[in-house]
Design a protein around this motif. Structure first.
Motif, mmCIF file in Angstrom:
data_model
loop_
_atom_site.group_PDB
_atom_site.id
_atom_site.type_symbol
_atom_site.label_atom_id
_atom_site.label_comp_id
_atom_site.label_asym_id
_atom_site.label_seq_id
_atom_site.Cartn_x
_atom_site.Cartn_y
_atom_site.Cartn_z
ATOM 1 N N LYS A 136 0.833 -1.205 0.000
ATOM 2 C CA LYS A 136 0.000 0.000 0.000
ATOM 3 C C LYS A 136 0.869 1.258 0.000
ATOM 4 O O LYS A 136 0.583 2.230 -0.720
ATOM 5 C CB LYS A 136 -0.922 0.020 1.216
ATOM 6 C CG LYS A 136 -1.858 1.232 1.245
ATOM 7 C CD LYS A 136 -2.747 1.232 2.457
ATOM 8 C CE LYS A 136 -3.738 2.401 2.403
ATOM 9 N NZ LYS A 136 -3.062 3.721 2.337
ATOM 10 N N ALA A 137 1.947 1.236 0.792
ATOM 11 C CA ALA A 137 2.867 2.376 0.800
ATOM 12 C C ALA A 137 3.473 2.586 -0.580
ATOM 13 O O ALA A 137 3.614 3.726 -1.052
ATOM 14 C CB ALA A 137 3.958 2.158 1.841
ATOM 15 N N ALA A 138 3.819 1.497 -1.255
ATOM 16 C CA ALA A 138 4.382 1.593 -2.604
ATOM 17 C C ALA A 138 3.363 2.140 -3.584
ATOM 18 O O ALA A 138 3.679 2.990 -4.435
ATOM 19 C CB ALA A 138 4.874 0.223 -3.064
ATOM 20 N N GLN A 139 2.128 1.657 -3.496
ATOM 21 C CA GLN A 139 1.080 2.132 -4.405
ATOM 22 C C GLN A 139 0.791 3.606 -4.181
ATOM 23 O O GLN A 139 0.630 4.377 -5.139
ATOM 24 C CB GLN A 139 -0.189 1.305 -4.196
ATOM 25 C CG GLN A 139 -1.211 1.456 -5.319
ATOM 26 C CD GLN A 139 -0.717 0.899 -6.632
ATOM 27 O OE1 GLN A 139 -0.429 -0.289 -6.760
ATOM 28 N NE2 GLN A 139 -0.596 1.762 -7.635
ATOM 29 N N ASP A 140 0.749 4.029 -2.923
ATOM 30 C CA ASP A 140 0.518 5.442 -2.624
ATOM 31 C C ASP A 140 1.688 6.298 -3.102
ATOM 32 O O ASP A 140 1.490 7.421 -3.604
ATOM 33 C CB ASP A 140 0.308 5.634 -1.122
ATOM 34 C CG ASP A 140 -1.022 5.061 -0.646
ATOM 35 O OD1 ASP A 140 -1.898 4.788 -1.495
ATOM 36 O OD2 ASP A 140 -1.177 4.890 0.575
ATOM 37 N N PHE A 141 2.896 5.778 -2.963
ATOM 38 C CA PHE A 141 4.070 6.514 -3.454
ATOM 39 C C PHE A 141 3.975 6.735 -4.955
ATOM 40 O O PHE A 141 4.170 7.849 -5.452
ATOM 41 C CB PHE A 141 5.351 5.755 -3.109
ATOM 42 C CG PHE A 141 6.559 6.287 -3.830
ATOM 43 C CD1 PHE A 141 7.221 7.408 -3.369
ATOM 44 C CD2 PHE A 141 7.027 5.677 -4.991
ATOM 45 C CE1 PHE A 141 8.321 7.923 -4.047
ATOM 46 C CE2 PHE A 141 8.128 6.174 -5.669
ATOM 47 C CZ PHE A 141 8.771 7.294 -5.199
ATOM 48 N N VAL A 142 3.679 5.669 -5.691
ATOM 49 C CA VAL A 142 3.584 5.774 -7.149
ATOM 50 C C VAL A 142 2.484 6.747 -7.550
ATOM 51 O O VAL A 142 2.643 7.553 -8.475
ATOM 52 C CB VAL A 142 3.335 4.377 -7.762
ATOM 53 C CG1 VAL A 142 2.906 4.494 -9.218
ATOM 54 C CG2 VAL A 142 4.591 3.535 -7.661
#
Length: 258
Positions: A136-142
């Protein structure tokens, strides 16, 4: 939700992959152990220990064991770069491991190929809760942070216009995969394989044996073949390090209020 006490170990293989994180740590202290510098402190309200493992499975395993035994970490995240092992996974994409395998482990006929002797395991599953939060952190970052942290010229140079987050199998081995034939052989043996690197499965095995939750995230830097970019270190400095910074920031900030 994460209940205290909680101490996160953040590991990367190369110095540039943790650029900026250590500089921001509050109450920072450094301890040298077995030729590695372990930096303890707080990141965005979360108790953390950051360390560079160096390259390879043995180096990663030694680092993880020290984090657990000497520094009392309760959870571990490994960040870094990887080569793509699937046509759908492109440079600039992110792969979050659901499981990891040592692609160079082969003790046949004593044990099945890829199985780590005396563990009964070939594929080591990452911790579902921590992996969900990391993904989720990666998706929000992207979706929200990438263009603020990665320079526009680097987005253009490395064609990072629509990076994606993938979840699945990552393979590790003490060999830099840079040939199409080798990659094809691995893909045939491990059809779900998404990425290849040199440390994650060792982290997974040690965490499995100690019973410590872990997650592994990789920024895809190349296609694991002869076309691997000659500016590999520039990609790490200008892209992968910024991915890691932004994703760890989101992970820590969320955990601090959980």
């Amino acid at each position: 939700m994460i209940s205290p006490p909680f101490r996160l170990g953040v590991i990367s293989a190369l110095q540039h992959e943790q650029h900026g994180l250590i500089d921001l740590m509050q109450d920072r202290r450094s301890v040298t152990r077995a030729m590695r510098e372990y930096v303890t402190g707080s990141l965005w309200g979360m108790d953390c220990v950051c360390v560079l493992s160096r390259v390879g499975k043995v180096a990663a395993a030694a680092t993880v064991a020290t984090l657990i035994e000497r520094f009392g970490v309760t959870h571990i995240v490994f960040t870094g770069v990887a080569g793509s092992a699937d046509r759908a996974v492109r440079v600039g994409d992110i792969v979050v491991a659901d499981a990891l395998v040592q692609h160079d482990m082969d003790t046949t006929p004593l044990f099945p190929r890829f199985e780590v002797p005396l563990t009964g395991q070939s594929h080591f599953a990452s911790d579902l809760g921590l992996t969900n939060r990391l993904a989720k952190a990666a998706q929000d970052f992207v979706g929200m942070d990438l263009r603020a942290l990665v320079a526009a010229q680097d987005i253009d140079a490395f064609r990072l216009h629509q990076p994606r987050v993938h979840r699945g199998l990552i393979a590790s081995g003490d060999e830099f995969i840079d040939s199409r034939s080798k990659l094809a052989e691995l893909k045939q043996a491990l059809p779900p394989l998404l990425a290849v690197e040199m440390e994650g499965a060792a982290v997974a095995q040690v965490c499995f044996e100690f019973g410590v939750p872990f997650a592994v995230i990789r920024t895809v830097s190349d296609a694991a073949n002869e076309d691997a970019p000659v500016d590999f270190m520039q990609f790490i400095e200008r892209v992968a390090a910024r991915y890691a910074f932004g994703i760890v920031k989101r992970l820590c900030a969320e955990g601090a209020t959980a």
